[in-house]
Design an enzyme around this catalytic site. Sequence first.
Site, PDB file in Angstrom:
ATOM      1  N   ARG A   1     -66.464   2.887   5.470  1.00  0.00           N
ATOM      2  CA  ARG A   1     -65.288   2.029   5.715  1.00  0.00           C
ATOM      3  C   ARG A   1     -65.678   0.720   6.374  1.00  0.00           C
ATOM      4  O   ARG A   1     -64.962  -0.280   6.246  1.00  0.00           O
ATOM      5  CB  ARG A   1     -64.227   2.793   6.526  1.00  0.00           C
ATOM      6  CG  ARG A   1     -63.547   3.895   5.714  1.00  0.00           C
ATOM      7  CD  ARG A   1     -62.597   4.709   6.575  1.00  0.00           C
ATOM      8  NE  ARG A   1     -63.288   5.451   7.609  1.00  0.00           N
ATOM      9  CZ  ARG A   1     -63.830   6.665   7.468  1.00  0.00           C
ATOM     10  NH1 ARG A   1     -63.717   7.286   6.324  1.00  0.00           N
ATOM     11  NH2 ARG A   1     -64.461   7.255   8.459  1.00  0.00           N
TER      12      ARG A   1
ATOM     13  N   GLU B   1     -71.914  15.788  15.878  1.00  0.00           N
ATOM     14  CA  GLU B   1     -71.483  16.907  16.719  1.00  0.00           C
ATOM     15  C   GLU B   1     -72.396  18.120  16.519  1.00  0.00           C
ATOM     16  O   GLU B   1     -72.764  18.799  17.464  1.00  0.00           O
ATOM     17  CB  GLU B   1     -70.034  17.245  16.398  1.00  0.00           C
ATOM     18  CG  GLU B   1     -69.295  17.734  17.614  1.00  0.00           C
ATOM     19  CD  GLU B   1     -67.827  17.864  17.343  1.00  0.00           C
ATOM     20  OE1 GLU B   1     -67.315  17.147  16.462  1.00  0.00           O
ATOM     21  OE2 GLU B   1     -67.191  18.701  18.002  1.00  0.00           O
TER      22      GLU B   1
HETATM   23  P1  AMP Z   1     -68.797   7.685  16.550  1.00  0.00           P
HETATM   24  O1  AMP Z   1     -70.237   7.673  16.170  1.00  0.00           O
HETATM   25  O2  AMP Z   1     -68.377   8.922  17.268  1.00  0.00           O
HETATM   26  O3  AMP Z   1     -68.389   6.423  17.292  1.00  0.00           O
HETATM   27  O4  AMP Z   1     -67.966   7.722  15.211  1.00  0.00           O
HETATM   28  C1  AMP Z   1     -67.743   6.571  14.483  1.00  0.00           C
HETATM   29  C2  AMP Z   1     -67.801   6.774  13.011  1.00  0.00           C
HETATM   30  O5  AMP Z   1     -67.184   7.990  12.605  1.00  0.00           O
HETATM   31  C3  AMP Z   1     -67.044   5.656  12.319  1.00  0.00           C
HETATM   32  O6  AMP Z   1     -67.802   5.261  11.198  1.00  0.00           O
HETATM   33  C4  AMP Z   1     -65.720   6.267  11.933  1.00  0.00           C
HETATM   34  O7  AMP Z   1     -65.383   5.910  10.634  1.00  0.00           O
HETATM   35  C5  AMP Z   1     -65.900   7.776  12.035  1.00  0.00           C
HETATM   36  N1  AMP Z   1     -64.926   8.458  12.914  1.00  0.00           N
HETATM   37  C6  AMP Z   1     -65.209   9.148  14.027  1.00  0.00           C
HETATM   38  N2  AMP Z   1     -64.114   9.689  14.575  1.00  0.00           N
HETATM   39  C7  AMP Z   1     -63.079   9.312  13.795  1.00  0.00           C
HETATM   40  C8  AMP Z   1     -61.664   9.521  13.845  1.00  0.00           C
HETATM   41  N3  AMP Z   1     -61.076  10.251  14.793  1.00  0.00           N
HETATM   42  N4  AMP Z   1     -60.907   8.947  12.886  1.00  0.00           N
HETATM   43  C9  AMP Z   1     -61.481   8.200  11.910  1.00  0.00           C
HETATM   44  N5  AMP Z   1     -62.798   7.974  11.803  1.00  0.00           N
HETATM   45  C10 AMP Z   1     -63.608   8.513  12.741  1.00  0.00           C
END
Ligand code: AMP
Length: 171
Positions: A59, A96
Site C-alpha cells: 500500500r 509477530e
Molecule cells: P508495523 O511494522 O507494525 O509498523 O506495521 C506496519 C505495516 O503493516 C504497514 O505496511 C501496514 O500496512 C501494516 N499494518 C500493520 N498493522 C496494521 C493495521 N492494524 N491495519 C492496517 N495495516 C496494518
Amino acid sequence: METLKDKIRNIENFPKQGIVFKDITTLLEDGECFQKAVDMLSYRYINQKIDKIVGIEARGFVIGAALAYKLCKGVVLVRKKGKLPHKTIQTSYELEYGNDILEVHIDAIKPNERVLIVDDLLATGGTVKAVVNLVEKLNGDLVECCFLCELNFLKGREKLDGYNVFSLLKF
Ligand code: AMP
C-alpha cells in the site's frame, strides 16, 4: 480531516483475532478523498529538497507513487524478498511470529540522495525501521518517514527516535 479518517474502514479480527485492520481501500476508492490526501501530503514536502520517494510494498506503493508523481520525484520500490529483478540489498525485520526480509535494488538510491520513506500506516514501526536501515546502507540521507495514518497506541514513533516522522491521520 474527519472525512478522510471516516473513509478508512475498520475490519475486526483481520488478519488475526484481536487485530483491528485499518482498511484504506475505501479511501483510495474515492477519487476526491485520495486526491485530497495526496495533495495534503504534497503541501508538506513541496518546498523540501527530496530526490527519491521510497514506497513500501504494497500500500506504500500507492501513496508513495502518487506523491512522487505530484512532486516530480523518482520512486523507489522496497519489496518482499525475491520480487526485484536486479541485484539487491536486504534487511530482515521482526513480525509477530518470526522474521521477514525486505529488499531494494542496490543502485536505487545514490549516496547522499535525499530520501522520503512513505507507507500507508505506522503501527509498531518495525517495518519502517527496516526500510530506514536499507536507506542508510545505501548512504541515503533520510528526510522523513511519512504515513497516511498512524496507530498512536502502538508507539511506533518510539522505534524511530531521532528520525523525522509525519502522519496525516492519527488513531
Ligand atoms: P508495523 O511494522 O507494525 O509498523 O506495521 C506496519 C505495516 O503493516 C504497514 O505496511 C501496514 O500496512 C501494516 N499494518 C500493520 N498493522 C496494521 C493495521 N492494524 N491495519 C492496517 N495495516 C496494518
